[in-house]
Design a protein around this motif. Structure first.
Motif, PDB file in Angstrom:
ATOM      1  N   PRO A 108      18.347   7.398  -2.231  1.00 15.38           N
ATOM      2  CA  PRO A 108      19.593   7.475  -2.998  1.00 15.38           C
ATOM      3  C   PRO A 108      19.983   6.092  -3.511  1.00 15.38           C
ATOM      4  O   PRO A 108      19.610   5.068  -2.921  1.00 15.38           O
ATOM      5  N   SER A 109      20.743   6.062  -4.560  1.00 11.55           N
ATOM      6  CA  SER A 109      21.098   4.780  -5.162  1.00 11.55           C
ATOM      7  C   SER A 109      21.996   3.936  -4.270  1.00 11.55           C
ATOM      8  O   SER A 109      22.107   2.717  -4.464  1.00 11.55           O
ATOM      9  N   ASN A 110      22.614   4.549  -3.270  1.00 11.78           N
ATOM     10  CA  ASN A 110      23.505   3.780  -2.395  1.00 11.78           C
ATOM     11  C   ASN A 110      22.821   3.317  -1.109  1.00 11.78           C
ATOM     12  O   ASN A 110      23.477   2.881  -0.169  1.00 11.78           O
ATOM     13  N   VAL A 111      21.488   3.413  -1.072  1.00 11.36           N
ATOM     14  CA  VAL A 111      20.733   2.974   0.101  1.00 11.36           C
ATOM     15  C   VAL A 111      19.710   1.916  -0.314  1.00 11.36           C
ATOM     16  O   VAL A 111      18.947   2.123  -1.254  1.00 11.36           O
ATOM     17  N   VAL A 112      19.735   0.785   0.372  1.00 15.28           N
ATOM     18  CA  VAL A 112      18.688  -0.215   0.171  1.00 15.28           C
ATOM     19  C   VAL A 112      17.386   0.371   0.735  1.00 15.28           C
ATOM     20  O   VAL A 112      17.314   0.684   1.928  1.00 15.28           O
ATOM     21  N   PRO A 113      16.361   0.570  -0.091  1.00 17.78           N
ATOM     22  CA  PRO A 113      15.138   1.230   0.380  1.00 17.78           C
ATOM     23  C   PRO A 113      14.353   0.359   1.352  1.00 17.78           C
ATOM     24  O   PRO A 113      14.176  -0.834   1.131  1.00 17.78           O
ATOM     25  N   ASP A 114      13.884   0.993   2.436  1.00 16.39           N
ATOM     26  CA  ASP A 114      13.137   0.212   3.426  1.00 16.39           C
ATOM     27  C   ASP A 114      11.635   0.503   3.396  1.00 16.39           C
ATOM     28  O   ASP A 114      10.884  -0.082   4.170  1.00 16.39           O
ATOM     29  N   ILE A 115      11.202   1.404   2.515  1.00 13.65           N
ATOM     30  CA  ILE A 115       9.778   1.700   2.381  1.00 13.65           C
ATOM     31  C   ILE A 115       9.396   1.725   0.897  1.00 13.65           C
ATOM     32  O   ILE A 115      10.103   2.327   0.075  1.00 13.65           O
ATOM     33  N   CYS A 116       8.273   1.108   0.576  1.00 15.23           N
ATOM     34  CA  CYS A 116       7.712   1.187  -0.769  1.00 15.23           C
ATOM     35  C   CYS A 116       6.188   1.175  -0.664  1.00 15.23           C
ATOM     36  O   CYS A 116       5.609   0.267  -0.055  1.00 15.23           O
ATOM     37  N   LYS A 117       5.554   2.206  -1.216  1.00  9.69           N
ATOM     38  CA  LYS A 117       4.091   2.316  -1.180  1.00  9.69           C
ATOM     39  C   LYS A 117       3.521   1.995  -2.556  1.00  9.69           C
ATOM     40  O   LYS A 117       3.982   2.514  -3.571  1.00  9.69           O
ATOM     41  N   VAL A 118       2.522   1.149  -2.561  1.00 12.76           N
ATOM     42  CA  VAL A 118       1.834   0.751  -3.793  1.00 12.76           C
ATOM     43  C   VAL A 118       0.355   1.110  -3.648  1.00 12.76           C
ATOM     44  O   VAL A 118      -0.258   0.829  -2.614  1.00 12.76           O
ATOM     45  N   ALA A 119      -0.220   1.753  -4.664  1.00 11.54           N
ATOM     46  CA  ALA A 119      -1.630   2.153  -4.592  1.00 11.54           C
ATOM     47  C   ALA A 119      -2.346   1.772  -5.876  1.00 11.54           C
ATOM     48  O   ALA A 119      -1.740   1.635  -6.939  1.00 11.54           O
ATOM     49  N   GLY A 120      -3.645   1.573  -5.764  1.00 12.34           N
ATOM     50  CA  GLY A 120      -4.438   1.223  -6.937  1.00 12.34           C
ATOM     51  C   GLY A 120      -5.908   1.123  -6.593  1.00 12.34           C
ATOM     52  O   GLY A 120      -6.378   1.687  -5.592  1.00 12.34           O
ATOM     53  N   GLU A 121      -6.632   0.406  -7.419  1.00 17.49           N
ATOM     54  CA  GLU A 121      -8.081   0.269  -7.237  1.00 17.49           C
ATOM     55  C   GLU A 121      -8.549  -1.085  -7.731  1.00 17.49           C
ATOM     56  O   GLU A 121      -7.874  -1.749  -8.529  1.00 17.49           O
ATOM     57  N   ILE A 122      -9.723  -1.477  -7.251  1.00 20.54           N
ATOM     58  CA  ILE A 122     -10.419  -2.666  -7.741  1.00 20.54           C
ATOM     59  C   ILE A 122     -11.875  -2.269  -7.966  1.00 20.54           C
ATOM     60  O   ILE A 122     -12.484  -1.636  -7.103  1.00 20.54           O
ATOM     61  N   ARG A 123     -12.415  -2.634  -9.125  1.00 18.74           N
ATOM     62  CA  ARG A 123     -13.828  -2.358  -9.431  1.00 18.74           C
ATOM     63  C   ARG A 123     -14.538  -3.659  -9.780  1.00 18.74           C
ATOM     64  O   ARG A 123     -13.977  -4.510 -10.467  1.00 18.74           O
TER      65      ARG A 123
END
Length: 375
Positions: free
Chosen positions: A238-253
């Motif tokens: 929610p916009s009134n909560v400082v987020p404590d989790i963030c997931k980032v995904a991707g790749e390297i070739r």
């Protein structure tokens, strides 16, 4: 070759729906067809480990000449949407009505292999052993190739190490011989929750930490043979909560796995610096999706096939490509693979089409290679 028969067989295959993990009906069709043509069959049950319904197929056409033969390979699955394909022949191309993919990737490759074998049999061409390897689930991570249990394959059914994979996009004449390894990465940033309107200073915004880390990373084209991509950032609060989790995904070739591992260490350092500046923690996970494909013979095999194209007045080009295929997996299993095409274009889209002349050209090149290879 019989061009009309080749096209009719291709059209017949297009009607068999064979998405990844559901290629069973198509596999049954091919097994019966190969048996009718006189092949010995071995079925690998790797699909039981990943929830598919189709075995990988090895077919062997015993030769009457001693020596190392050749393996022809393709995959059986297609990209969705592909149900009820309505093929349209328009001049020199076969396309769809625009509501589905065509499935020329890779039914064009399979049809080419089948016609080449039929021609060799009908013309009673002497040859060394010819093997066919057909895999499921190539489009969803090369699962058929990855889970192939080669230790269980009987001695007399183990394919030739020189493998022609008929699964290249583009015109006949293009011969791919090298492809990169790919590593998947995921970083989970851990911050601290707080009320965003009342006491945000008590929180650690995981999205901000992730953004800071990403700003320190080199992403995109890194060098001629190395790329990196961040494909998703996930954090739902929610916009009134400082987020404590963030997931980032991707790749390297890269065509150098050492280079990939160096980049991963560089990315970890970027995460360290972001956490040091803003607080929080992170967990960095990575795994190899597939290995590097490189020629094992200083391009001898690729150049031999290029010469066949040139003899047919088809311009040839040896290529280093940026995508992965079953060839990458087979390379680690000891095969010396080249990847050739049958005129597939705009693959993985509903604008996919196949150039008929390219289908004919590559089929003729396979036939001629087998004739040449058996001398």
């Amino acid at each position: 070759m019989n061009k009309e028969r080749l096209l009719n067989n291709f059209m017949e295959m297009l009607k068999i729906h064979s998405p990844s993990r559901k290629e069973g009906k198509y596999a049954e069709y091919l097994i019966n067809l190969l048996k009718e043509m006189g092949a010995s069959i071995y079925l690998d049950e790797g699909y039981l480990q990943y929830g598919g319904d189709s075995p990988s197929i090895i077919a062997k056409f015993p030769g009457d000449i001693e020596g190392e033969g050749v393996t022809l390979a393709a995959h059986m699955d297609v990209i969705e949407p592909n149900l009820n394909v309505q093929p349209v022949v328009e001049g020199n191309i076969i396309k769809t009505d625009g509501s589905t993919t065509l499935g020329g990737d890779d039914k064009g490759g399979v049809a080419s292999i089948i016609e080449a074998l039929r021609t060799i049999k009908e013309e009673k061409i002497s040859h060394k052993d010819i093997y066919v390897v057909l895999t499921p689930c190539e489009e969803v991570g090369m699962l058929g190739a990855k889970y192939f249990n080669w230790d269980k394959v009987p001695e007399g059914m183990r394919p030739s190490k020189n493998m022609i994979v008929v699964d290249n996009a583009g015109a006949a004449g293009l011969i791919a011989h090298s492809a990169p390894s790919k590593y998947d990465i995921e970083v989970v940033f851990q911050g601290k929750k707080a009320h965003a309107g009342i006491e945000p200073e008590k929180g650690i915004n995981a999205i901000a930490v992730a953004s800071n880390a990403l700003s320190r990373m080199n992403i995109g084209r890194i060098d001629d043979l190395t790329t990196s991509n961040i494909s998703s950032i996930s954090s739902q609060f929610p916009s009134n909560v400082v987020p404590d989790i963030c997931k980032v995904a991707g790749e390297i070739r890269s065509h150098s796995e050492e280079k990939i591992l160096d980049i991963i260490e560089y990315y970890k350092k970027a995460c360290d610096e972001a956490v040091e500046k803003l607080g929080g923690t992170y967990k960095f996970d990575y795994q190899r999706d597939y290995p590097v494909l490189k020629p094992k013979d200083d391009l001898k095999f690729a150049k031999e096939f290029a010469k066949i194209y040139e003899e047919l007045n088809i311009p040839s080009e040896l290529k280093v490509i940026g995508g992965g295929s079953d060839s990458n997996i087979f390379a680690e299993q000891g095969f010396n693979s080249i990847i050739i095409g049958v005129g597939m274009n705009n693959v993985h889209t509903v604008e996919e089409y196949l150039v008929i002349d390219d289908l004919f050209k590559t089929t003729e090149a396979i036939i001629r290679y087998i004739k040449r290879n058996e001398k």
